[in-house]
Design an enzyme around this catalytic site. Structure first.
Site, PDB file in Angstrom:
ATOM      1  N   SER A 189       0.852  -1.182   0.000  1.00 21.97           N
ATOM      2  CA  SER A 189       0.000   0.000   0.000  1.00 21.97           C
ATOM      3  C   SER A 189       0.888   1.231   0.000  1.00 21.97           C
ATOM      4  O   SER A 189       2.034   1.191   0.481  1.00 21.97           O
ATOM      5  CB  SER A 189      -0.891  -0.001   1.246  1.00 21.97           C
TER       6      SER A 189
ATOM      7  N   TYR B 228      -3.164  -0.367  10.829  1.00 21.95           N
ATOM      8  CA  TYR B 228      -2.939  -0.846   9.468  1.00 21.95           C
ATOM      9  C   TYR B 228      -1.647  -0.270   8.902  1.00 21.95           C
ATOM     10  O   TYR B 228      -0.825  -0.990   8.309  1.00 21.95           O
ATOM     11  CB  TYR B 228      -4.130  -0.452   8.604  1.00 21.95           C
TER      12      TYR B 228
ATOM     13  N   LYS C 114       1.657  -2.304   7.655  1.00 24.98           N
ATOM     14  CA  LYS C 114       2.151  -2.214   6.275  1.00 24.98           C
ATOM     15  C   LYS C 114       3.588  -1.710   6.226  1.00 24.98           C
ATOM     16  O   LYS C 114       4.380  -2.138   5.374  1.00 24.98           O
ATOM     17  CB  LYS C 114       1.232  -1.310   5.439  1.00 24.98           C
TER      18      LYS C 114
END
Length: 342
Positions: free
Chosen positions: A144, A157, A161
């Site tokens: 991402s 999150y 990541k």
């Protein structure tokens, strides 16, 4: 090693029951591959298996929590027992909580990390255990833009990541040293129209949405397939917003902090109030038996872009390079002609 995906290829996809994982299962199925689908939700798994078979591939749905190392290892062995040697492993599964950091409970933060980071660790470990003795194989990490640039309301999150990115950097160098026949690559994604915004645990007052511009999951799936077939490149960036975010973070991170502080709270919420009975798949899958199959798409089909010029350019870099060189040569010739006329 042959990197093309065909009927002889054995592919494992985690998080295959919905969103990017679901769309990715379809595109690999479209190549006729034998596709193992790893996820928790029974309804979503059944739907994904049907998609793969309809596309022309063979499906092996396996219900497993990627945070469970022993479960992932057992699933990998089931794949090899049923389909043969694993050629490609694609890590997609994740979970998240939409809330400011101080509103996320410690056990929730731990769960996000276990699924979104350690799930990749577990999948990568299971793949390497089988690929390294054979000296071949491809691992694709679904990343991402948030692997480089954290944003408000997604601290768990973003942290996970970032960790995946660190894992990727270390592992790639280690494999180049010890086992260059096994490739690992990473695809950095933009905001994608997936069901997660309908089932993620949220404490926001309004419905969650991806940071615009929003892209359809088929673009992400196409990028993951392309990366699996062209894994020598260390990473791919999908979407102009990803490119812009990463460049802005590299050269003006402080200004980006202030910009996100002003805009990212509202840009990640729609104008609709969050339903009080919205499902949350952090602990239990929202698409389990008795639930429903959410599929690949979320609620943002009208806003989502079906194409990514930036991805096209990444896939056709030689054409882009030739066009750029041609434009430069033309410009030089025009300039020279003008000088001669003086």
């Amino acid at each position: 090693m042959k990197y093309g995906i065909d009927r002889d290829s054995v592919v494992v996809i985690t998080g295959a029951s919905g969103g990017i994982g679901r769309a990715t299962a379809r595109v690999f199925g479209g190549r006729g591959a034998r596709v193992a689908l790893l996820a928790r939700g029974e309804e979503g798994l059944d739907g994904a298996a049907a998609d793969v078979e309809k596309a022309g591939g063979r499906a092996l749905p396996i219900s497993v929590d990627v945070a469970d190392h022993a479960g992932v290892e057992e699933a990998a062995q089931r794949v090899e027992d049923g389909f043969g040697s694993i050629d490609v492993w694609v890590n997609v599964a994740f979970s998240s909580v939409f809330a400011p950091f101080w509103e996320i409970e410690p056990d929730e933060f731990k769960r996000i990390t276990e699924v979104t980071y350690l799930g990749y660790v577990n999948g990568t470990r299971a793949a390497l255990k089988r690929m390294m003795p054979r000296g071949r194989g491809v691992i694709v990490q679904c990343g991402s833009a948030l692997a480089y640039r954290g944003i408000p309301l997604q601290s768990g999150y973003c942290g996970a990541k970032h960790a995946v990115q660190g894992l990727h950097d270390s592992l790639r160098a280690e494999l180049l040293h010890a086992c260059p026949g096994v490739k690992v690559t990473m695809v950095e994604m933009p905001g994608v129209n997936t069901p997660q915004f309908s089932w993620v645990l949220s404490r926001l007052p309004r419905r969650a949405q991806p940071v615009p511009p929003i892209y359809q999951p088929e673009i992400a799936a196409d990028a993951l397939l392309y990366a699996a077939e062209h894994p020598r490149r260390r990473e791919y960036w999908v979407g102009g917003s990803t490119v812009g975010t990463l460049i802005a973070n590299k050269f003006a991170a402080g200004l980006l902090d202030r910009y996100l502080a002003r805009t990212a709270f509202s840009s990640q919420q729609t104008g609709q109030k969050r339903p009080p009975d919205q499902p949350a798949n952090l602990w239990e899958p929202a698409d389990d038996a008795g639930g429903r199959d959410y599929g690949a798409h979320g609620r943002f089909d009208e806003e989502a872009h079906p194409h990514s010029p930036q991805l096209w350019a990444a896939k056709h870099k030689y054409l882009v390079g030739a066009a750029t060189a041609g434009a430069a040569a033309t410009g030089a010739a025009v300039g020279a002609a003008r000088l001669l006329r003086r």
